[in-house]
Design a protein around this motif. Structure first.
Motif, PDB file in Angstrom:
ATOM      1  N   LYS A 199       0.833  -1.201   0.000  1.00 56.05           N
ATOM      2  CA  LYS A 199       0.000   0.000   0.000  1.00 56.05           C
ATOM      3  C   LYS A 199       0.874   1.260   0.000  1.00 56.05           C
ATOM      4  O   LYS A 199       1.722   1.405  -0.858  1.00 56.05           O
ATOM      5  N   SER A 200       0.719   2.148   0.987  1.00 54.18           N
ATOM      6  CA  SER A 200       1.475   3.408   0.944  1.00 54.18           C
ATOM      7  C   SER A 200       2.895   3.267   1.480  1.00 54.18           C
ATOM      8  O   SER A 200       3.646   4.249   1.505  1.00 54.18           O
ATOM      9  N   ASN A 244      -4.176  11.751   9.480  1.00 55.84           N
ATOM     10  CA  ASN A 244      -5.067  10.941   8.652  1.00 55.84           C
ATOM     11  C   ASN A 244      -4.369  10.569   7.338  1.00 55.84           C
ATOM     12  O   ASN A 244      -3.575  11.342   6.799  1.00 55.84           O
ATOM     13  N   SER A 245      -4.687   9.380   6.847  1.00 52.88           N
ATOM     14  CA  SER A 245      -4.122   8.876   5.575  1.00 52.88           C
ATOM     15  C   SER A 245      -2.599   8.821   5.606  1.00 52.88           C
ATOM     16  O   SER A 245      -1.935   9.036   4.591  1.00 52.88           O
ATOM     17  N   SER A 246      -2.040   8.528   6.768  1.00 53.98           N
ATOM     18  CA  SER A 246      -0.580   8.450   6.885  1.00 53.98           C
ATOM     19  C   SER A 246      -0.071   7.012   6.837  1.00 53.98           C
ATOM     20  O   SER A 246       1.143   6.789   6.868  1.00 53.98           O
ATOM     21  N   SER A 263      -2.748   0.734   7.516  1.00 57.48           N
ATOM     22  CA  SER A 263      -2.090  -0.247   6.646  1.00 57.48           C
ATOM     23  C   SER A 263      -1.134  -1.143   7.430  1.00 57.48           C
ATOM     24  O   SER A 263      -0.947  -2.312   7.092  1.00 57.48           O
ATOM     25  N   SER A 272       4.417   6.497   2.991  1.00 54.02           N
ATOM     26  CA  SER A 272       4.402   6.524   4.457  1.00 54.02           C
ATOM     27  C   SER A 272       5.790   6.360   5.037  1.00 54.02           C
ATOM     28  O   SER A 272       6.620   5.608   4.516  1.00 54.02           O
TER      29      SER A 272
END
Length: 456
Positions: free
Chosen positions: A11-12, A30-32, A36, A412
């Motif tokens: 993923k990230s 958020n979204s860091s 995941s 990330s």
């Protein structure tokens, strides 16, 4: 207990490297990539539980829904490989013996087990192309004979020259070629057939499966409370991903006469009394119990009193936060000692005082019940209580690992937070939990400015 987690290209994350302790806290914007990290562990458990041995990664199941490998791999680049490594600190020492030795000599023994695997994308699906387990001074590796090949070889490697080396012995007869790994963690059955002394490989796989069986998960979205619950006298393994089986778990523990205590040698309390204690400590209720509506009905109600002298009411008739934290408390008291519990946003729908009390619950479960907790949180109040308890020596710094996640350019990154003996974070990241001091200062400056304007 999970000692460490490492993976690449998921993923990230181009790379994630996480050392774990009794309490491992993951914070960040958020979204860091916080979720995941948890999804990868759940992916490992989901793959272990999958019935199809030919599937190297079970991307879609009850625990996680990741789509295709193109969706799951970093930057959707199917030329990349996913490498991962998990290390576990075992409750008991694992011993491996060489059955070909007349004295059945122990070849490796220890309580730290590591597994590493490499997965490539082949025919648009993840395929395990390399596997190894490490215990004590030995590593047992299954890898292609040539890069990209389909014929594999099994080798034992020693990291210590001082200890007796070990090698696999071929069974006499035709030399068959070994296939690749099963799922992402298993040696093929042929390995135990083609070699005289490879039977212990099953012990390594079984220990890995046991560790994943002891991993439990509670997600951030929890079921709302019900006015009554049907209980078929079954005993769930946990409270469910959404906490939907929390009442069942409470009833099963009550029926079994289970007790808990708050610390070593303190008074043993009935299971429901322990649940009520923590709800009370968080300032949420005065009393809690689960009672049958009518004898033999098998329908039960969760009833609470919000304060001394208040009338008893159903869980549905009080603040929503109580029903949302109830699965957290139940899970931490319900799972067997030695388990690993993953919590996503355990503080959701709780006011600040209750969030602080939640930290004390986590500390008690980690230090007294020997339950490892991996939590993803946005709660400043939970973090501050952890820091306070470190200063008060209620928990040792080596029992707490804290991380900050960020994704400044879409990829990330993970920053270990340096926590000292007094609970101070030496490398506090910018915009970690907002900037309360500057908010207060800015507000006060604006008040002064407005007073001056109003006085003119």
């Amino acid at each position: 207990m999970l000692a460490s987690l490492y993976f690449t290209n998921f993923k990230s994350w181009a790379k994630a490297d996480l050392v774990c302790s009794r309490i491992t806290g993951i914070f960040g914007t958020n979204s860091s990539g916080k979720s995941s990290l948890i999804q990868f562990l759940l992916l490992m458990k989901q793959t272990k539980d999958a019935t199809d041995r030919a599937v190297s990664l079970e991307l879609n199941g009850d625990l996680v829904q990741l789509g295709t490998i193109k969706d799951a791999i970093h930057q959707h680049d199917e030329t990349l490989s996913i490498d991962f490594s998990l290390a576990f600190k075992l409750e008991h020492s694992l011993s491996l013996s060489d059955p070909s030795n007349k004295k059945s000599a122990v070849i490796a023994e220890g309580n730290v087990l590591s597994i590493s695997s490499t997965l490539d994308v082949q025919n648009k699906a993840p395929t395990a192309t390399k596997l190894s387990y490490s215990l004590d001074h030995l590593t047992f590796e299954l890898a292609p004979k040539v890069q990209g090949g389909t014929q594999f070889e099994l080798k034992a490697k020693s990291t210590s020259e001082a200890k007796t080396d070990f090698s696999f012995l071929r069974t006499p007869g035709r030399v068959w070629q070994l296939p690749g790994p099963v799922k992402s963690y298993g040696f093929p059955d042929q390995a135990r057939t083609y070699f005289q002394n490879a039977g212990f490989l099953a012990d390594l796989e079984a220990e890995y499966e046991v560790e994943l069986d002891h991993l439990f998960y509670l997600g951030p979205l929890r079921d709302p409370p019900k006015r009554d619950y049907l209980w078929a006298r079954s005993r769930p393994s946990d409270v469910g991903q959404k906490g939907e089986r929390a009442i069942e778990a409470i009833l099963a523990a009550t029926e079994a006469g289970e007790t808990r205590n708050l610390k070593y040698k303190s008074r043993q309390r009935p299971f429901q009394e322990m649940i009520a204690h923590w709800l009370r400590e968080m300032g949420l209720i005065e009393s809690f119990r689960v009672a049958e509506i009518a004898e033999g009905s098998n329908r039960w109600q969760a009833r609470v009193k919000t304060s001394v002298g208040a009338s008893e009411v159903l869980l549905t008739d009080v603040g929503f936060g109580i029903s949302q934290v109830l699965p957290v408390i139940t899970l931490l008291q319900y799972v067997p000692e030695g388990s690993t519990v993953i919590l996503e946003q355990p503080e959701i729908h709780l006011h600040p005082l209750a969030q602080s009390g939640l930290a004390d619950l986590i500390i008690q479960a980690a230090t007294h019940r020997n339950v490892q907790i991996i939590l993803e949180s946005h709660s400043e109040h939970l973090l501050l209580r952890l820091q306070r308890r470190l200063a008060e020596e209620a928990i040792k710094p080596h029992d707490v690992k804290l991380y900050f996640c960020d994704a400044p350019k879409g990829t990330s990154i993970l920053m270990p937070l340096e926590v000292d003996l007094y609970g101070n974070i030496r490398n506090w990241p910018d915009k970690f939990m907002g900037d309360a001091f500057n908010e207060v200062a800015a507000a006060e400056l604006k008040r002064i400015e407005r007073r001056r304007q109003d006085s003119r």
